[in-house]
Motif scaffolding. Structure first.
Motif, mmCIF file in Angstrom:
data_model
loop_
_atom_site.group_PDB
_atom_site.id
_atom_site.type_symbol
_atom_site.label_atom_id
_atom_site.label_comp_id
_atom_site.label_asym_id
_atom_site.label_seq_id
_atom_site.Cartn_x
_atom_site.Cartn_y
_atom_site.Cartn_z
ATOM 1 N N SER A 114 44.515 -11.271 -28.077
ATOM 2 C CA SER A 114 45.573 -12.274 -28.163
ATOM 3 C C SER A 114 45.044 -13.670 -27.883
ATOM 4 O O SER A 114 45.393 -14.632 -28.586
ATOM 5 N N GLU A 115 44.185 -13.804 -26.863
ATOM 6 C CA GLU A 115 43.589 -15.107 -26.553
ATOM 7 C C GLU A 115 42.650 -15.549 -27.668
ATOM 8 O O GLU A 115 42.599 -16.735 -28.032
ATOM 9 N N PHE A 116 41.909 -14.616 -28.207
ATOM 10 C CA PHE A 116 40.964 -14.887 -29.296
ATOM 11 C C PHE A 116 41.703 -15.471 -30.503
ATOM 12 O O PHE A 116 41.319 -16.514 -31.052
ATOM 13 N N ILE A 117 42.778 -14.813 -30.911
ATOM 14 C CA ILE A 117 43.531 -15.262 -32.089
ATOM 15 C C ILE A 117 44.228 -16.587 -31.812
ATOM 16 O O ILE A 117 44.249 -17.479 -32.680
ATOM 17 N N THR A 118 44.766 -16.753 -30.612
ATOM 18 C CA THR A 118 45.399 -18.029 -30.264
ATOM 19 C C THR A 118 44.396 -19.173 -30.327
ATOM 20 O O THR A 118 44.713 -20.269 -30.828
ATOM 21 N N THR A 119 43.185 -18.918 -29.864
ATOM 22 C CA THR A 119 42.129 -19.943 -29.919
ATOM 23 C C THR A 119 41.785 -20.280 -31.366
ATOM 24 O O THR A 119 41.611 -21.456 -31.723
ATOM 25 N N MET A 120 41.690 -19.265 -32.219
ATOM 26 C CA MET A 120 41.419 -19.522 -33.631
ATOM 27 C C MET A 120 42.527 -20.364 -34.260
ATOM 28 O O MET A 120 42.259 -21.296 -35.028
ATOM 29 N N GLU A 121 43.767 -20.035 -33.947
ATOM 30 C CA GLU A 121 44.896 -20.801 -34.482
ATOM 31 C C GLU A 121 44.804 -22.269 -34.071
ATOM 32 O O GLU A 121 45.009 -23.173 -34.891
ATOM 33 N N LYS A 122 44.497 -22.513 -32.811
ATOM 34 C CA LYS A 122 44.398 -23.889 -32.319
ATOM 35 C C LYS A 122 43.248 -24.633 -32.992
ATOM 36 O O LYS A 122 43.374 -25.823 -33.321
ATOM 37 N N MET A 123 42.125 -23.945 -33.202
ATOM 38 C CA MET A 123 40.981 -24.589 -33.844
ATOM 39 C C MET A 123 41.306 -24.977 -35.286
ATOM 40 O O MET A 123 41.038 -26.106 -35.711
ATOM 41 N N VAL A 124 41.863 -24.042 -36.037
ATOM 42 C CA VAL A 124 42.176 -24.319 -37.440
ATOM 43 C C VAL A 124 43.239 -25.410 -37.553
ATOM 44 O O VAL A 124 43.150 -26.302 -38.400
ATOM 45 N N ASP A 125 44.229 -25.356 -36.676
ATOM 46 C CA ASP A 125 45.308 -26.343 -36.731
ATOM 47 C C ASP A 125 44.856 -27.727 -36.273
ATOM 48 O O ASP A 125 45.510 -28.729 -36.583
ATOM 49 N N ASP A 126 43.726 -27.795 -35.558
ATOM 50 C CA ASP A 126 43.261 -29.093 -35.066
ATOM 51 C C ASP A 126 42.657 -29.962 -36.155
ATOM 52 O O ASP A 126 42.680 -31.187 -36.063
ATOM 53 N N ILE A 127 42.109 -29.330 -37.190
ATOM 54 C CA ILE A 127 41.439 -30.075 -38.263
ATOM 55 C C ILE A 127 42.248 -29.930 -39.548
ATOM 56 O O ILE A 127 42.400 -28.823 -40.073
ATOM 57 N N PRO A 128 42.770 -31.036 -40.097
ATOM 58 C CA PRO A 128 43.587 -30.950 -41.320
ATOM 59 C C PRO A 128 42.753 -30.655 -42.564
ATOM 60 O O PRO A 128 41.551 -30.908 -42.594
ATOM 61 N N PHE A 129 43.410 -30.092 -43.565
ATOM 62 C CA PHE A 129 42.856 -29.861 -44.913
ATOM 63 C C PHE A 129 41.759 -28.797 -44.955
ATOM 64 O O PHE A 129 40.981 -28.733 -45.911
ATOM 65 N N VAL A 130 41.680 -27.951 -43.933
ATOM 66 C CA VAL A 130 40.604 -26.952 -43.874
ATOM 67 C C VAL A 130 40.776 -25.891 -44.956
ATOM 68 O O VAL A 130 41.854 -25.338 -45.145
ATOM 69 N N LYS A 131 39.677 -25.611 -45.688
ATOM 70 C CA LYS A 131 39.673 -24.591 -46.732
ATOM 71 C C LYS A 131 38.907 -23.331 -46.327
ATOM 72 O O LYS A 131 39.051 -22.289 -46.956
ATOM 73 N N GLY A 132 38.049 -23.464 -45.318
ATOM 74 C CA GLY A 132 37.238 -22.336 -44.902
ATOM 75 C C GLY A 132 36.606 -22.605 -43.556
ATOM 76 O O GLY A 132 36.889 -23.621 -42.907
ATOM 77 N N LEU A 133 35.739 -21.712 -43.152
ATOM 78 C CA LEU A 133 35.153 -21.775 -41.802
ATOM 79 C C LEU A 133 33.701 -21.329 -41.848
ATOM 80 O O LEU A 133 33.352 -20.419 -42.599
#
Length: 258
Positions: A114-133
């Motif tokens: 749960s913490e892992f996925i929440t961290t991923m969500e915060k990371m992706v949401d922090d940078i706009p226009f992201v297409k991949g990782l």
């Protein structure tokens, strides 16, 4: 009277002879149009700590993909700058390494799911226009298949691709991505493990040869002055040879077709 059918057959026979007796590199030297299907994607990562690096990279008139570290002082601004300049944006996601010193706030093998996925969500949401990782560090985390399965399941839900920076040979990222059926590749070349201009050009030449032999290639570099100067110098030559510089998503899309 000119026999056009006979001329066409002769021309096709000549092309067949050439293709059977020359390498892709030979064709490019004599017939630059032969390389038009060769595609290269170049990712510049570690972006987010200084605005100047983003501006210099955006000024290079080629389709270079920006990979931005989340939670950095200029990450959002650089992503907006890249987007205005029609560059693709990736998330450069910090992942746990084998080193004792911690990287930036990121994904850790000690985290519950749960913490892992929440961290991923915060990371992706922090940078706009992201297409991949792609992974920042990760020499420990990318070896952990259950955690990489968590990563890929999340990316599948967000319709994002994954590029394995391949910081360690035993990475499980590719297998996890294939299992999750998301678009993915591993980098072929690091451009600037050595910040020497001549060595960076050597790496770019390796990249060119891989692309011509296989049809495409992916390189990862950093916003060092030496790297940006080498790109400004060498990329026009790629274009003259018919090698197309493309975003990562376009390369993945085209390679999936084949």
């Amino acid at each position: 009277m000119i026999n056009y059918a006979k001329m066409t057959r002769a021309f096709l026979s000549l092309l067949l002879f050439i293709s059977c007796t020359t390498t892709a590199e030979d064709l490019v030297e004599s017939y630059p149009e032969a390389a038009m299907r060769a595609k290269v994607a170049i990712i510049i990562d570690d972006l987010g700590y200084t605005m100047a690096e983003g501006r210099k990279l955006a000024a290079i008139p080629f389709d270079i993909t920006f990979s931005v570290i989340p939670f950095t002082p200029y990450g959002k601004k650089i992503a907006h700058l890249a987007h205005r300049n029609q560059k693709e944006i990736m998330l450069h996601a910090p992942m746990e390494t084998l080193a004792q010193v911690k990287w930036e706030r990121g994904l850790d093998t000690s985290m519950k799911e749960s913490e892992f996925i929440t961290t991923m969500e915060k990371m992706v949401d922090d940078i706009p226009f992201v297409k991949g990782l792609n992974n920042h560090g990760g020499s420990k985390l990318t070896q952990n298949r259950p955690r990489m399965d968590w990563v890929m399941a999340f990316l599948s839900r967000r319709a994002l691709y994954f590029i394995d920076s391949r910081t360690i040979a035993n990475s499980q990222a590719g297998k996890a991505a294939q299992h999750a059926q998301i678009a993915n590749r591993s980098r072929d070349i690091f451009l600037d493990n050595e910040k020497d201009p001549e060595q960076i050009q050597v790496q770019l030449e390796k990249l060119r040869k891989i692309a011509l032999k296989r049809g495409d290639a992916i390189a990862i570099g950093h916003p060092y002055p030496e790297t940006l100067e080498a790109l400004r110098k060498v990329l026009p030559e790629f274009a003259k040879q018919g090698i197309e510089l493309v975003s990562v998503s376009k390369l993945l899309k085209e390679s999936h077709k084949t």
